[in-house]
Design a protein around this motif. Sequence first.
Motif, short mmCIF file in Angstrom:
data_model
loop_
_atom_site.label_atom_id
_atom_site.label_comp_id
_atom_site.label_asym_id
_atom_site.label_seq_id
_atom_site.Cartn_x
_atom_site.Cartn_y
_atom_site.Cartn_z
N GLU A 359 0.79 -1.25 -0.06
CA GLU A 359 0.08 -0.01 0.04
C GLU A 359 0.81 1.28 -0.06
O GLU A 359 0.59 2.12 -0.63
N ASP A 360 1.88 1.29 0.88
CA ASP A 360 2.84 2.27 0.95
C ASP A 360 3.29 2.69 -0.54
O ASP A 360 3.70 3.75 -1.20
N LEU A 361 3.77 1.49 -1.34
CA LEU A 361 4.52 1.75 -2.51
C LEU A 361 3.39 2.23 -3.60
O LEU A 361 3.77 3.08 -4.48
N LEU A 362 2.11 2.02 -3.43
CA LEU A 362 1.19 2.41 -4.61
C LEU A 362 0.86 3.82 -4.17
O LEU A 362 0.55 4.75 -5.16
N ARG A 363 0.70 4.00 -2.94
CA ARG A 363 0.36 5.66 -2.41
C ARG A 363 1.77 6.41 -2.89
O ARG A 363 1.38 7.46 -3.60
N ALA A 364 2.91 6.02 -3.10
CA ALA A 364 4.15 6.72 -3.51
C ALA A 364 3.83 6.69 -4.92
O ALA A 364 4.15 7.86 -5.47
N SER A 365 3.68 5.77 -5.73
CA SER A 365 3.62 5.94 -6.98
C SER A 365 2.33 6.85 -7.48
O SER A 365 2.45 7.63 -8.39
N LEU A 366 1.24 6.95 -6.49
CA LEU A 366 -0.02 7.99 -6.86
C LEU A 366 0.73 9.34 -6.71
O LEU A 366 0.43 10.39 -7.66
N GLN A 367 1.50 9.58 -5.68
CA GLN A 367 2.03 10.85 -5.46
C GLN A 367 3.01 11.29 -6.61
O GLN A 367 2.95 12.58 -7.10
N THR A 368 3.80 10.20 -7.13
CA THR A 368 4.72 10.69 -8.20
C THR A 368 3.69 10.95 -9.58
O THR A 368 4.15 12.02 -10.26
N ALA A 369 2.52 10.32 -9.68
CA ALA A 369 1.68 10.41 -10.97
C ALA A 369 1.01 11.69 -10.74
O ALA A 369 0.95 12.53 -11.82
N GLU A 370 0.80 12.25 -9.56
CA GLU A 370 0.27 13.60 -9.39
C GLU A 370 1.24 14.89 -9.68
O GLU A 370 0.62 15.81 -10.08
N GLN A 371 2.31 14.45 -9.34
CA GLN A 371 3.51 15.39 -9.58
C GLN A 371 3.53 15.47 -11.14
O GLN A 371 3.77 16.65 -11.68
N SER A 372 3.57 14.41 -11.80
CA SER A 372 3.61 14.60 -13.25
C SER A 372 2.70 15.26 -13.90
O SER A 372 2.58 15.95 -14.89
N LEU A 373 1.57 15.05 -13.26
CA LEU A 373 -0.01 15.71 -13.81
C LEU A 373 0.50 16.98 -13.60
O LEU A 373 0.02 17.96 -14.55
N ALA A 374 0.94 17.65 -12.53
CA ALA A 374 0.81 19.13 -12.17
C ALA A 374 1.95 19.71 -13.31
O ALA A 374 1.75 20.67 -13.79
N ASN A 375 2.88 18.98 -13.59
CA ASN A 375 4.07 19.42 -14.58
C ASN A 375 3.27 19.37 -16.05
O ASN A 375 3.52 20.36 -16.78
N ALA A 376 2.43 18.49 -16.09
CA ALA A 376 1.88 18.36 -17.53
C ALA A 376 1.10 19.70 -17.71
O ALA A 376 0.47 20.22 -18.90
N GLN A 377 0.20 19.95 -16.45
CA GLN A 377 -0.53 21.06 -16.64
C GLN A 377 0.16 22.29 -16.91
O GLN A 377 -0.41 23.32 -17.57
N LYS A 378 1.07 22.53 -16.43
CA LYS A 378 2.03 23.67 -16.73
C LYS A 378 2.54 23.75 -17.90
O LYS A 378 2.70 24.76 -18.88
N VAL A 379 3.07 22.37 -18.63
CA VAL A 379 3.34 22.77 -19.88
C VAL A 379 2.18 22.98 -20.92
O VAL A 379 2.40 23.79 -21.73
N GLN A 380 1.02 22.49 -20.67
CA GLN A 380 -0.19 22.96 -21.68
C GLN A 380 -0.23 24.43 -21.32
O GLN A 380 -0.47 25.20 -22.41
N SER A 381 -0.11 25.02 -20.22
CA SER A 381 -0.45 26.16 -19.90
C SER A 381 0.54 27.02 -20.92
O SER A 381 0.37 28.23 -21.43
N ASP A 382 1.79 26.85 -20.74
CA ASP A 382 3.03 27.44 -21.18
C ASP A 382 2.62 27.21 -22.80
O ASP A 382 2.87 28.23 -23.68
#
Length: 445
Positions: A359-382
Amino acid sequence: MNKGPGVKHRALAAKWIVWTMLLGLHGLGLAQGFFAPLENHPSLVQARLGLEAAQAQLRATLSPVSLQAQGGLSFFEVTPPPGAPTCPNPLNPQCINLPSDGRQVSLGLTFTPFPFGDVSDAANQAALAVEQAALGLRQARTQLEAQAVEAALRVRLAESGLEVARLGQRLAQANLEATKVREGRGAASPSEVRQAEASLRQAALQQTDAERNLVLARQSLADLVGSSSAIPPRLTIPAQGTPPPVRQAELQLAGAQIGFDRTLRGVLPVVQGSYTRNTSDNDSLTLSINSRTLQPSLSYTNQSQGRSAPQDRIVGTLTIGLSANIAFGVVDALEAAQKQVDAARQAVEAARRSSKLQEDLLRASLQTAEQSLANAQKVQSDAERALGEARERERLGLVSPLATLQAELSLAQARLGLLQAELSRTQRLLDLYRFFALPLSEVNP
């Protein structure tokens, strides 16, 4: 201290009732919505039928009354005593008439006012099977609903991919036309024209491939939910729960405890009591009970050979018996059953630790995916900002329309990247739902 079988049965039966109520309410909640068509999917129907079969088996185990019927027919080969007169007239008192056959019919009713002993073990085992089947149904539902959500997101991803491919073809076409214009002015070589033509052919192939991917994605979604344009609900992060491996280990522990109780009960002596009432020379009623199950039984027996003197003077018979079956290896058998319980208890602890780490590994992977999503949102905004700037520079005559088209393609690619990041985050969420066997429709109506 081990709990008594009656207490364990009531606990398991209560859990089964709760499971049944929850599943029933859950089925009503799925009458409409994105997940409703999944109720008729073969994998879900199979799991539901398995649960219904386990529930029927539990009801059969707890049946309050059972009927038994038995009959027999015997044929005799007899020889009259030496010197006994024989004659063809059966009414002659001097004749000896020996029976040539015998018949016996028995009908019995066994009552189960409450589960006890062996009956309690069987009920507990059936209740465990119900919980196992219910867990299987939840796993099947979760897996199927996760597939539907992924299929819907892949449709959006394929649509965005097709948009990128179309813009890429437009850009390749515009680049070819500009290159030909430059060639006419002597500013481009024939090799550059051939490269532009090759780029256009490659862009056309990519568009054809994107169209094919979109058709397949829509077909996959339609096969699951009946529509190629269904919109899935927005998913929330699941809270803590009991993972299936832990629950399965707990069920195995309960099964091992049932086995230990059964082995222990086999060592204890069994007291049996019965009372037989002779209603006639050929008929009798018997009421009996034993200490192993506490199931009273009532039976009626009719036999063609009636009782003869002096047994025909007996009106009723009360019988009390005691039986015990103690083998030389009973101590080893009890030790083996206890070891199985201890091993199952350790398996529960191991499953809990392993599940916590996973479970800890899965939640850590989710946090990484959320960070990547935030970066993709910034790329789209740019990319949106860059497209606005390109259009303004084109309006002022500072750049060619080709530069604006390139900015549009970059924005479409950024949107595609954002959808890919959203799909990745959703997949990490779905991993958590699968990990807990938590149907999406329960928390995401």
